[in-house]
Design an enzyme around this catalytic site. Sequence first.
Site, PDB file in Angstrom:
ATOM      1  CB  THR A 188      49.609 -53.356 -55.099  1.00 20.99           C
ATOM      2  OG1 THR A 188      48.169 -53.368 -55.576  1.00 20.99           O
ATOM      3  CG2 THR A 188      50.059 -54.973 -55.143  1.00 20.99           C
ATOM      4  NE  ARG A 216      40.869 -55.179 -61.887  1.00 19.66           N
ATOM      5  CZ  ARG A 216      42.002 -54.922 -61.140  1.00 19.66           C
ATOM      6  NH1 ARG A 216      42.139 -55.223 -59.928  1.00 19.66           N
ATOM      7  NH2 ARG A 216      42.937 -54.397 -61.992  1.00 19.66           N
ATOM      8  CB  VAL A 217      40.610 -61.461 -60.744  1.00 19.99           C
ATOM      9  CG1 VAL A 217      42.168 -61.852 -60.395  1.00 19.99           C
ATOM     10  CG2 VAL A 217      39.486 -61.997 -60.120  1.00 19.99           C
ATOM     11  N   GLY A 218      42.788 -58.567 -60.529  1.00 25.79           N
ATOM     12  CA  GLY A 218      43.784 -57.918 -61.033  1.00 25.79           C
ATOM     13  C   GLY A 218      44.989 -58.649 -61.240  1.00 25.79           C
ATOM     14  CG  ASP A 219      48.738 -56.968 -61.316  1.00 25.64           C
ATOM     15  OD1 ASP A 219      47.999 -56.158 -60.828  1.00 25.64           O
ATOM     16  OD2 ASP A 219      49.797 -56.776 -61.204  1.00 25.64           O
ATOM     17  N   GLY A 240      50.335 -51.059 -59.740  1.00 31.42           N
ATOM     18  CA  GLY A 240      49.620 -50.171 -60.851  1.00 31.42           C
ATOM     19  C   GLY A 240      48.314 -50.934 -61.360  1.00 31.42           C
ATOM     20  N   GLY A 242      46.181 -53.172 -63.201  1.00 29.02           N
ATOM     21  CA  GLY A 242      46.815 -54.767 -63.112  1.00 29.02           C
ATOM     22  C   GLY A 242      46.281 -55.253 -64.597  1.00 29.02           C
TER      23      GLY A 242
HETATM   24  C1  SD4 Z   1      45.596 -54.345 -59.330  1.00 31.36           C
HETATM   25  N1  SD4 Z   1      48.036 -54.077 -59.298  1.00 31.36           N
HETATM   26  O1  SD4 Z   1      44.659 -55.159 -58.714  1.00 31.36           O
HETATM   27  C2  SD4 Z   1      46.551 -54.032 -58.550  1.00 31.36           C
HETATM   28  C3  SD4 Z   1      46.534 -52.636 -57.836  1.00 31.36           C
HETATM   29  C4  SD4 Z   1      47.694 -51.972 -57.622  1.00 31.36           C
HETATM   30  O2  SD4 Z   1      48.528 -49.904 -57.764  1.00 31.36           O
HETATM   31  O3  SD4 Z   1      48.789 -52.218 -57.611  1.00 31.36           O
HETATM   32  N2  SD4 Z   1      47.576 -50.529 -57.895  1.00 31.36           N
HETATM   33  O4  SD4 Z   1      45.314 -54.176 -60.371  1.00 31.36           O
END
Ligand code: SD4
Length: 333
Positions: A188, A216-219, A240, A242
């Site tokens: 990301t 799914r939704v991340g951060d 990372g 999320g």
């Molecule tokens: C997520 N933070 O969707 C993002 C993915 C990411 O290292 O950054 N991966 O969780």
Amino acid sequence: MPSRRTFLQSSLLAAGAAALPRALAKTGPSGAKVVSTWDFGVPANQAAWAVLAKGGSAIDAVEAGARWAETGQCNSTVGRCGYPDRDGFVTLDASIMKGDGSCGSVAALEGIDHPITVARRVMEKTPHVMLVGAGAQQFAIEQGFKAQDLRTPEAEKAWKEWLKTSKYAPEINVEQRAMPGNKENHDTIGMLAIDASGQLAGACTTSGMAWKMRGRVGDSPIIGAGLYVDNEVGGATASGVGEEMIRNAASFLVVELMRQGRSPAEACREAIERVVSKRPEASKELQVCFLAMNKHGEVGAFALHQGFSYAVCDAGKQDALLRSQSIYTSQKS
Ligand code: SD4
């Protein structure tokens, strides 16, 4: 604690990016700066710097940098070429924020190759902050974006391979495996910029975790989790797994720690320690990374596990790539 200058010098990595166009080198307003996550932050910063160097705004700069990451490279983690969810759909998350508190985001957006620009349109053209799924796509099409299939043959192949086991187990720094032939473990992109007039802005864009559950939704599209910016303090962004950033309102936490007087590096470290204290066992198995810049242009980062890199670009140097410190120094402890 080494001084910032010593730290930057001692942690400089060999520059991975192509040589800068001569016209860009050592030009641009002295107060302006842009920083971003991972190795591909170097060329992404340069796309943003092209805006800042001409006296452009921080918000235009971060949009330009994020757009580069969304289509200018093809790495399985951002925009076009992103790996799909477990049902084979490429779904994109992005957010953008100005230091005055304006913000916009899209989540689980399908078939649109520049989610960061859609997020900016949400900020500027709607009364809302966040649009998701089919509604986000409908809005993008109304705004003139063309719906298209973003799944590449490589992503399709990787997904079919994954289907053989269907095991969802993110790996530290390589949770979304690099394409064959692509040796970098970048991820990301989170980007923060300050312009010549002292305005701050940030952007964050991703295809999220590969093989995630549908929906799914991340951060990254969640203001305060993957990105937060406040002109009075500074900004923070994350990469990372999320779920950990959402649980801890992590980017907001980093900014609030800076508001209380921590340096960007101290704030990132303390936020990582918070993540560990909440889920010590899980923390051994997953990566969480923070990058922050305060309103004075001081930059810091910290990660749970080693391997997180970040790029810094200003009038003096446009290709600095630094290695973050981390709690764990081997990938698994
Ligand atoms: C997520 N933070 O969707 C993002 C993915 C990411 O290292 O950054 N991966 O969780």
